[in-house]
Write an enzyme that holds these catalytic residues in place. Structure first.
Site, short mmCIF file in Angstrom:
data_model
loop_
_atom_site.label_atom_id
_atom_site.label_comp_id
_atom_site.label_asym_id
_atom_site.label_seq_id
_atom_site.Cartn_x
_atom_site.Cartn_y
_atom_site.Cartn_z
N HIS A 63 0.90 -1.23 -0.10
CA HIS A 63 -0.18 -0.08 0.07
C HIS A 63 0.91 1.15 -0.06
CE1 HIS A 63 -4.13 -1.36 0.59
NE2 HIS A 63 -3.47 -2.40 0.88
N PRO A 64 0.58 2.02 -0.52
CA PRO A 64 1.17 3.53 -0.64
C PRO A 64 1.06 4.25 0.45
CG PRO A 64 -0.82 3.85 -1.93
CD PRO A 64 -0.66 2.28 -1.51
N GLN A 84 -7.77 8.20 -2.77
CA GLN A 84 -7.12 9.22 -2.12
C GLN A 84 -7.79 10.63 -2.35
OE1 GLN A 84 -2.80 9.12 -1.14
NE2 GLN A 84 -2.66 7.18 -1.16
N ILE A 116 -2.52 2.54 6.89
CA ILE A 116 -3.61 2.05 5.99
C ILE A 116 -4.86 2.48 6.52
CG2 ILE A 116 -4.60 0.20 4.78
CD1 ILE A 116 -1.71 -0.92 4.73
#
Length: 165
Positions: A63-64, A84, A116
């Site tokens: 996940h970014p 986002q 997250i």
């Protein structure tokens, strides 16, 4: 009949950069027709929960960061970018961006994976508040919280892909 290649091509990204979850769900015979978001989610979550701790950690690490370098560089997955943006993370003030960057760094240093949260329906202020609370968790609690959020993100993604029947 469910075709493995077609299923994995369509649903392999539901768990961020982790198509093995879709592959294992199909291979185990867990995917049933008609395809529904809840049915696929149940199958894929059972695979995710049965994965090793190292595999689950790899999913978290896939996940970014929220409002992080990948977002700035335009290198998020389509799903992550939309999620986002929906929470306003693509429109942060310089001060807000600096706070997210600071928290992202501290969080990854403490836990070894990015923060997250299922951002759908949340504002940037809601996310920042959760970030500031959760950074105080111990690693075990935060690992459990992050994996639960990954499962929630997967369900939200599936619901955008499939109708409930």
């Amino acid at each position: 009949m469910i075709m493995r290649y077609d299923f994995v091509t369509r649903f392999g990204g539901v768990f961020e950069h982790s198509p093995y979850i879709a592959e294992r769900a199909v291979d185990a015979g867990l995917i049933k027709e008609p395809l529904t978001a809840s049915g696929i989610h149940t199958a894929m979550v059972s695979v995710f929960r049965a994965a090793t701790a190292a595999e689950r950690l790899a999913v978290l690490r896939a996940h970014p960061d929220l409002a992080g370098k990948l977002a700035i560089a335009g290198k998020l997955t389509v799903e992550s970018r939309q999620e986002q943006a929906g929470a306003g993370l693509d429109r942060l003030s310089p001060q807000e961006h600096a706070r997210f960057t600071e928290l992202n760094g501290a969080y990854v240093s403490k836990f070894g994976f990015p923060f997250i949260i299922a951002v759908k329906g949340l504002s940037k202020d809601d996310i920042l508040e959760a970030f500031e609370l959760r950074i105080n968790n111990d690693r075990e609690t935060e690992f459990a919280t992050a994996t639960a959020q990954v499962e929630k993100i997967a369900l939200l993604r599936l619901k955008t892909m499939l109708p409930e029947t």
